[in-house]
Write a protein that holds these residues in place. Structure first.
Motif, PDB file in Angstrom:
ATOM      1  N   ALA A   1     -16.882 -12.247   3.197  1.00  0.00           N
ATOM      2  CA  ALA A   1     -16.340 -11.750   1.935  1.00  0.00           C
ATOM      3  C   ALA A   1     -14.876 -12.150   1.843  1.00  0.00           C
ATOM      4  O   ALA A   1     -14.195 -12.337   2.859  1.00  0.00           O
ATOM      5  CB  ALA A   1     -16.476 -10.236   1.857  1.00  0.00           C
ATOM      6  N   ILE A   2     -14.367 -12.291   0.621  1.00  0.00           N
ATOM      7  CA  ILE A   2     -12.976 -12.697   0.438  1.00  0.00           C
ATOM      8  C   ILE A   2     -12.287 -11.787  -0.575  1.00  0.00           C
ATOM      9  O   ILE A   2     -12.934 -11.182  -1.439  1.00  0.00           O
ATOM     10  CB  ILE A   2     -12.847 -14.167  -0.007  1.00  0.00           C
ATOM     11  N   THR A   3     -10.973 -11.705  -0.465  1.00  0.00           N
ATOM     12  CA  THR A   3     -10.176 -10.876  -1.380  1.00  0.00           C
ATOM     13  C   THR A   3      -9.867 -11.684  -2.639  1.00  0.00           C
ATOM     14  O   THR A   3      -8.798 -12.265  -2.777  1.00  0.00           O
ATOM     15  CB  THR A   3      -8.885 -10.402  -0.700  1.00  0.00           C
ATOM     16  N   ARG A   4     -10.844 -11.684  -3.540  1.00  0.00           N
ATOM     17  CA  ARG A   4     -10.738 -12.432  -4.794  1.00  0.00           C
ATOM     18  C   ARG A   4     -11.185 -11.557  -5.949  1.00  0.00           C
ATOM     19  O   ARG A   4     -12.188 -10.853  -5.862  1.00  0.00           O
ATOM     20  CB  ARG A   4     -11.622 -13.690  -4.731  1.00  0.00           C
ATOM     21  N   ARG A   5     -10.412 -11.614  -7.014  1.00  0.00           N
ATOM     22  CA  ARG A   5     -10.730 -10.824  -8.194  1.00  0.00           C
ATOM     23  C   ARG A   5     -11.852 -11.483  -9.008  1.00  0.00           C
ATOM     24  O   ARG A   5     -12.128 -12.684  -8.837  1.00  0.00           O
ATOM     25  CB  ARG A   5      -9.472 -10.668  -9.054  1.00  0.00           C
ATOM     26  N   PRO A   6     -12.493 -10.737  -9.905  1.00  0.00           N
ATOM     27  CA  PRO A   6     -13.561 -11.328 -10.720  1.00  0.00           C
ATOM     28  C   PRO A   6     -13.103 -12.521 -11.553  1.00  0.00           C
ATOM     29  O   PRO A   6     -13.917 -13.365 -11.919  1.00  0.00           O
ATOM     30  CB  PRO A   6     -13.995 -10.157 -11.615  1.00  0.00           C
ATOM     31  N   ASN A   7     -11.801 -12.601 -11.843  1.00  0.00           N
ATOM     32  CA  ASN A   7     -11.296 -13.734 -12.627  1.00  0.00           C
ATOM     33  C   ASN A   7     -10.998 -14.960 -11.773  1.00  0.00           C
ATOM     34  O   ASN A   7     -10.419 -15.936 -12.255  1.00  0.00           O
ATOM     35  CB  ASN A   7     -10.040 -13.340 -13.409  1.00  0.00           C
ATOM     36  N   GLY A   8     -11.406 -14.934 -10.489  1.00  0.00           N
ATOM     37  CA  GLY A   8     -11.258 -16.099  -9.639  1.00  0.00           C
ATOM     38  C   GLY A   8      -9.912 -16.254  -8.978  1.00  0.00           C
ATOM     39  O   GLY A   8      -9.676 -17.241  -8.281  1.00  0.00           O
ATOM     40  N   LEU A   9      -9.008 -15.290  -9.139  1.00  0.00           N
ATOM     41  CA  LEU A   9      -7.689 -15.352  -8.534  1.00  0.00           C
ATOM     42  C   LEU A   9      -7.642 -14.532  -7.253  1.00  0.00           C
ATOM     43  O   LEU A   9      -8.381 -13.559  -7.091  1.00  0.00           O
ATOM     44  CB  LEU A   9      -6.630 -14.833  -9.511  1.00  0.00           C
ATOM     45  N   ARG A  10      -6.761 -14.917  -6.354  1.00  0.00           N
ATOM     46  CA  ARG A  10      -6.532 -14.146  -5.140  1.00  0.00           C
ATOM     47  C   ARG A  10      -6.187 -12.702  -5.486  1.00  0.00           C
ATOM     48  O   ARG A  10      -5.485 -12.434  -6.469  1.00  0.00           O
ATOM     49  CB  ARG A  10      -5.375 -14.764  -4.354  1.00  0.00           C
ATOM     50  N   CYS A  11      -6.662 -11.782  -4.675  1.00  0.00           N
ATOM     51  CA  CYS A  11      -6.249 -10.388  -4.793  1.00  0.00           C
ATOM     52  C   CYS A  11      -5.461 -10.026  -3.549  1.00  0.00           C
ATOM     53  O   CYS A  11      -6.028  -9.654  -2.519  1.00  0.00           O
ATOM     54  CB  CYS A  11      -7.448  -9.460  -4.954  1.00  0.00           C
ATOM     55  N   SER A  12      -4.146 -10.165  -3.617  1.00  0.00           N
ATOM     56  CA  SER A  12      -3.286  -9.807  -2.494  1.00  0.00           C
ATOM     57  C   SER A  12      -2.997  -8.315  -2.526  1.00  0.00           C
ATOM     58  O   SER A  12      -3.338  -7.606  -3.482  1.00  0.00           O
ATOM     59  CB  SER A  12      -1.975 -10.582  -2.575  1.00  0.00           C
ATOM     60  N   ALA A  13      -2.326  -7.835  -1.494  1.00  0.00           N
ATOM     61  CA  ALA A  13      -1.910  -6.433  -1.491  1.00  0.00           C
ATOM     62  C   ALA A  13      -0.944  -6.157  -2.631  1.00  0.00           C
ATOM     63  O   ALA A  13      -0.914  -5.042  -3.169  1.00  0.00           O
ATOM     64  CB  ALA A  13      -1.264  -6.089  -0.153  1.00  0.00           C
ATOM     65  N   ALA A  14      -0.163  -7.149  -3.013  1.00  0.00           N
ATOM     66  CA  ALA A  14       0.749  -6.968  -4.145  1.00  0.00           C
ATOM     67  C   ALA A  14      -0.021  -6.788  -5.443  1.00  0.00           C
ATOM     68  O   ALA A  14       0.322  -5.942  -6.280  1.00  0.00           O
ATOM     69  CB  ALA A  14       1.693  -8.164  -4.252  1.00  0.00           C
ATOM     70  N   ASP A  15      -1.073  -7.572  -5.626  1.00  0.00           N
ATOM     71  CA  ASP A  15      -1.888  -7.452  -6.838  1.00  0.00           C
ATOM     72  C   ASP A  15      -2.584  -6.095  -6.897  1.00  0.00           C
ATOM     73  O   ASP A  15      -2.623  -5.449  -7.948  1.00  0.00           O
ATOM     74  CB  ASP A  15      -2.945  -8.562  -6.874  1.00  0.00           C
ATOM     75  N   ALA A  16      -3.148  -5.681  -5.764  1.00  0.00           N
ATOM     76  CA  ALA A  16      -3.961  -4.464  -5.756  1.00  0.00           C
ATOM     77  C   ALA A  16      -3.126  -3.193  -5.788  1.00  0.00           C
ATOM     78  O   ALA A  16      -3.499  -2.219  -6.459  1.00  0.00           O
ATOM     79  CB  ALA A  16      -4.860  -4.455  -4.522  1.00  0.00           C
ATOM     80  N   PHE A  17      -1.986  -3.196  -5.089  1.00  0.00           N
ATOM     81  CA  PHE A  17      -1.277  -1.932  -4.873  1.00  0.00           C
ATOM     82  C   PHE A  17       0.163  -1.906  -5.392  1.00  0.00           C
ATOM     83  O   PHE A  17       0.591  -0.902  -5.957  1.00  0.00           O
ATOM     84  CB  PHE A  17      -1.281  -1.606  -3.372  1.00  0.00           C
ATOM     85  N   LEU A  18       0.902  -2.982  -5.195  1.00  0.00           N
ATOM     86  CA  LEU A  18       2.317  -2.930  -5.562  1.00  0.00           C
ATOM     87  C   LEU A  18       2.523  -2.947  -7.064  1.00  0.00           C
ATOM     88  O   LEU A  18       3.364  -2.203  -7.591  1.00  0.00           O
ATOM     89  CB  LEU A  18       3.070  -4.091  -4.908  1.00  0.00           C
ATOM     90  N   ARG A  19       1.779  -3.789  -7.764  1.00  0.00           N
ATOM     91  CA  ARG A  19       2.013  -3.880  -9.212  1.00  0.00           C
ATOM     92  C   ARG A  19       1.717  -2.567  -9.933  1.00  0.00           C
ATOM     93  O   ARG A  19       2.486  -2.165 -10.808  1.00  0.00           O
ATOM     94  CB  ARG A  19       1.224  -5.053  -9.789  1.00  0.00           C
ATOM     95  N   PRO A  20       0.652  -1.856  -9.598  1.00  0.00           N
ATOM     96  CA  PRO A  20       0.498  -0.522 -10.207  1.00  0.00           C
ATOM     97  C   PRO A  20       1.653   0.403  -9.868  1.00  0.00           C
ATOM     98  O   PRO A  20       2.102   1.193 -10.720  1.00  0.00           O
ATOM     99  CB  PRO A  20      -0.822  -0.021  -9.608  1.00  0.00           C
ATOM    100  N   ALA A  21       2.168   0.314  -8.647  1.00  0.00           N
ATOM    101  CA  ALA A  21       3.268   1.182  -8.246  1.00  0.00           C
ATOM    102  C   ALA A  21       4.531   0.884  -9.044  1.00  0.00           C
ATOM    103  O   ALA A  21       5.290   1.797  -9.409  1.00  0.00           O
ATOM    104  CB  ALA A  21       3.535   1.024  -6.749  1.00  0.00           C
ATOM    105  N   LEU A  22       4.773  -0.395  -9.315  1.00  0.00           N
ATOM    106  CA  LEU A  22       6.007  -0.777 -10.003  1.00  0.00           C
ATOM    107  C   LEU A  22       6.046  -0.326 -11.462  1.00  0.00           C
ATOM    108  O   LEU A  22       7.099  -0.373 -12.100  1.00  0.00           O
ATOM    109  CB  LEU A  22       6.200  -2.293  -9.924  1.00  0.00           C
TER     110      LEU A  22
ATOM    111  N   VAL B   1       0.838  -1.201   0.000  1.00  0.00           N
ATOM    112  CA  VAL B   1       0.000   0.000   0.000  1.00  0.00           C
ATOM    113  C   VAL B   1       0.869   1.246   0.000  1.00  0.00           C
ATOM    114  O   VAL B   1       0.641   2.198  -0.775  1.00  0.00           O
ATOM    115  CB  VAL B   1      -0.934   0.000   1.223  1.00  0.00           C
ATOM    116  N   LEU B   2       1.883   1.272   0.854  1.00  0.00           N
ATOM    117  CA  LEU B   2       2.747   2.449   0.953  1.00  0.00           C
ATOM    118  C   LEU B   2       3.491   2.706  -0.351  1.00  0.00           C
ATOM    119  O   LEU B   2       3.638   3.857  -0.769  1.00  0.00           O
ATOM    120  CB  LEU B   2       3.725   2.264   2.108  1.00  0.00           C
ATOM    121  N   ALA B   3       3.971   1.648  -0.989  1.00  0.00           N
ATOM    122  CA  ALA B   3       4.665   1.824  -2.263  1.00  0.00           C
ATOM    123  C   ALA B   3       3.770   2.527  -3.276  1.00  0.00           C
ATOM    124  O   ALA B   3       4.210   3.410  -4.033  1.00  0.00           O
ATOM    125  CB  ALA B   3       5.114   0.469  -2.801  1.00  0.00           C
TER     126      ALA B   3
END
Length: 540
Positions: free
Chosen positions: A185-206, A17-19
């Motif tokens: 509720a669970i942290t899962r994307r519409p495509n059925g994959l886990r949505c971790s903090a890395a998926d949600a926040f770090l990858r856009p930052a990178l 998140v911070l990244a």
């Protein structure tokens, strides 16, 4: 030595998140240091795969707590994420903000700006709600899926039994009326994959030029000069390196590693540091103290109706579920086994919800110990009922065992050390007995698997809890937020008391544990931390 505006230690739930937040303006450079490796693994991306990562040393610190007197002298296994995404990459995906009173308690302890009215808008800002039809209804990047229509049909028995004893139902544990029982509720994307903090926040930052992630980077010390954190020393694949921070170093290494790194850097209980040959820069007994965690006990039952065991125990069932998941990203592999539960009052005298319940349509009796490589369903129809006291008052400690940063710290939970916690255990057992005795549950239970709670008196409930309880993997509080440097590590802006340029932003700053799963409030803390850090950086 390279210099960055911010150095974030840990690419876990908070660090990701911070990244993202600290770099989104394009003004600031950010270095993120992660001791673990990449998260591009099938069993991380597949929601039910946490049964595989539970004991995988490639992505898991695999800590061991010391023998705990309150739990019959037993040691406990403490999995913690050692991978990009941290524990959000290996957890059971349950998303619970916590109850509004939890955060009002934070504010009442002198932490202005951390009450429910302050933090609720922060949660709403980063949540990307996914409704039952798979449509995104929220603005945020973190996918939070409503899976009420997908969980196992066995849920009807649990919900009916709760209704029989007067427990309320809730449509949304993260909505305006979170008290009651329902489907998590669970942290899962519409495509059925886990949505971790890395998926949600770090990858856009990178994708931004001023953000760098280094994996395999073990931070060994915070560099402190003249009362200010100037940067960090770290090992990168065995090579000694250093990096400098213009604005701040931010520890987001979690409730175990953040206090460990502070102590390794000379910030902590003076006697402990001197014992390990570490120069005392700030004698702060609070560093590593205030450790809190949730403990739960589970009861196992054979079922009169088919459960997930019937689908996932046979080899052909595993194959069918796997093919379904590959083809449609749906089915049991797309869900957590922690499907139903809730936040309830153990009795009419309780002034607020004081228990969290779990109802899972699966048993894995043979996989209870930490020695097994994975969780494998039993060869019969079965389900579990579990409860945990929501707000334990016992406090433990985490302290370094060596000046070597590669050696795990000492984890001393000190569980069940207050009378209130013992009373809560008994009250929870009594409520579970009431659930089991309902018509709806009796229609489902073929037979209890020993030890059964049905005939236990108060003494037996407590003895069984001590003998079999285990952590639910929610450690918090070891760098407590508060205004008094005598009993807190950081102030309300998450600045380390007595030092400039150093903050902590992760679950370790919780003054008190929230009532439920801790991943969601950890990400909230990181979002608020970014607001505070950016405000101070802009004013500098």
């Amino acid at each position: 030595m390279e210099t960055f505006d911010f150095i974030v230690v840990g690419a876990g739930s908070a660090g990701c998140v911070l990244a993202d937040r600290l770099s989104e303006s394009g003004r600031y450079s950010v270095l993120v240091l992660e001791a673990g490796g990449h998260d591009r693994r099938f069993w991380i991306k597949t929601p039910i795969g946490y049964g595989r990562t539970f004991l995988d040393g490639r992505v898991n610190w695999k800590y061991q707590a010391e023998p705990d007197p309150g739990a019959d002298g037993r040691p406990a296994y403490w999995p913690r994420g050692r991978v990009v995404g941290g524990s959000s990459s290996i957890n059971a995906l349950v998303y619970c903000r916590g109850l509004p009173q939890d955060f009002d308690d934070w504010r009442a302890e002198g932490n202005a700006g951390w009450g429910w009215d302050d933090v609720e808008p922060v949660f709403s800002r980063f949540e990307g709600r996914i409704d039952r039809a798979g449509r995104r209804t929220g603005p945020g990047a973190l996918a939070v899926a409503d899976v009420r229509d997908e969980v196992h049909p066995l849920k009807s028995h649990f919900l009916a039994s709760a209704g029989e004893i007067g427990l309320p139902l809730t449509e949304d544990f993260n909505g305006p009326s979170p008290e009651g029982v329902g489907v998590y509720a669970i942290t899962r994307r519409p495509n059925g994959l886990r949505c971790s903090a890395a998926d949600a926040f770090l990858r856009p930052a990178l994708k931004r030029a001023k953000v760098r992630l280094e994996t395999g980077a073990l931070v060994t010390r915070i560099a402190i000069e003249q009362g200010r954190a100037r940067g960090v020393d770290y090992e990168h694949h065995g090579e000694a390196r250093s990096a400098a921070a213009r604005c701040a170093v931010i520890l987001s290494a979690g409730a175990v590693n953040s206090p460990q790194l502070l102590q390794l850097s000379g910030i902590g209980p003076g006697a402990t540091l001197r014992e390990q040959g570490i120069e005392v820069r700030l004698d702060r007994p609070a560093v590593g103290g205030n450790l809190q965690d949730h403990l739960a006990v589970t009861y196992y039952y054979k079922s009169r109706e088919p459960t997930l065991n019937d689908e996932l125990h046979p080899w052909h069932g595993k194959m069918r579920a796997g093919l379904r998941y590959v083809a449609s990203r749906r089915g049991p592999l797309s869900l957590s086994v922690n499907q139903c539960g809730g936040f309830v009052r153990s009795s009419a005298a309780s002034q607020r919800p004081d228990l969290q319940l779990y109802f899972n349509p699966l048993t894995y009796i043979e996989a209870r110990t930490s020695e097994r490589p994975s969780l494998n369903p039993d060869p019969f129809s079965g389900f579990i009922l579990s409860y945990q006291p929501a707000r334990p008052t016992s406090r433990g400690r985490i302290d370094i065992a060596s000046a070597d940063p590669r050696q795990a710290p000492r984890i001393r939970p000190n569980s069940l050390s207050t009378q209130k916690d013992l009373d809560d255990v008994v009250a929870g057992g009594r409520l579970l007995q009431a659930l089991v005795r309902t018509r709806a549950m009796q229609a489902l239970i073929a037979e209890p698997i020993a030890p059964g709670i049905e005939a236990m008196d108060d003494e037996a409930i407590l003895a069984d809890f001590r003998r079999r309880c285990g952590t639910v993997f929610h450690p918090v509080g070891t760098c407590r937020m508060g205004s008094d440097a005598g009993n807190a590590v950081v102030d309300g802006s998450l600045r380390v008391h007595g030092l400039d340029g150093l903050r902590v932003a992760d679950a370790s700053v919780f003054p008190a544990i929230t009532s439920g799963n801790t991943n969601a409030p950890t990400m909230m803390v990181a979002h608020k931390a970014a607001d505070l850090i950016l405000h101070d950086a802009g004013a500098a």
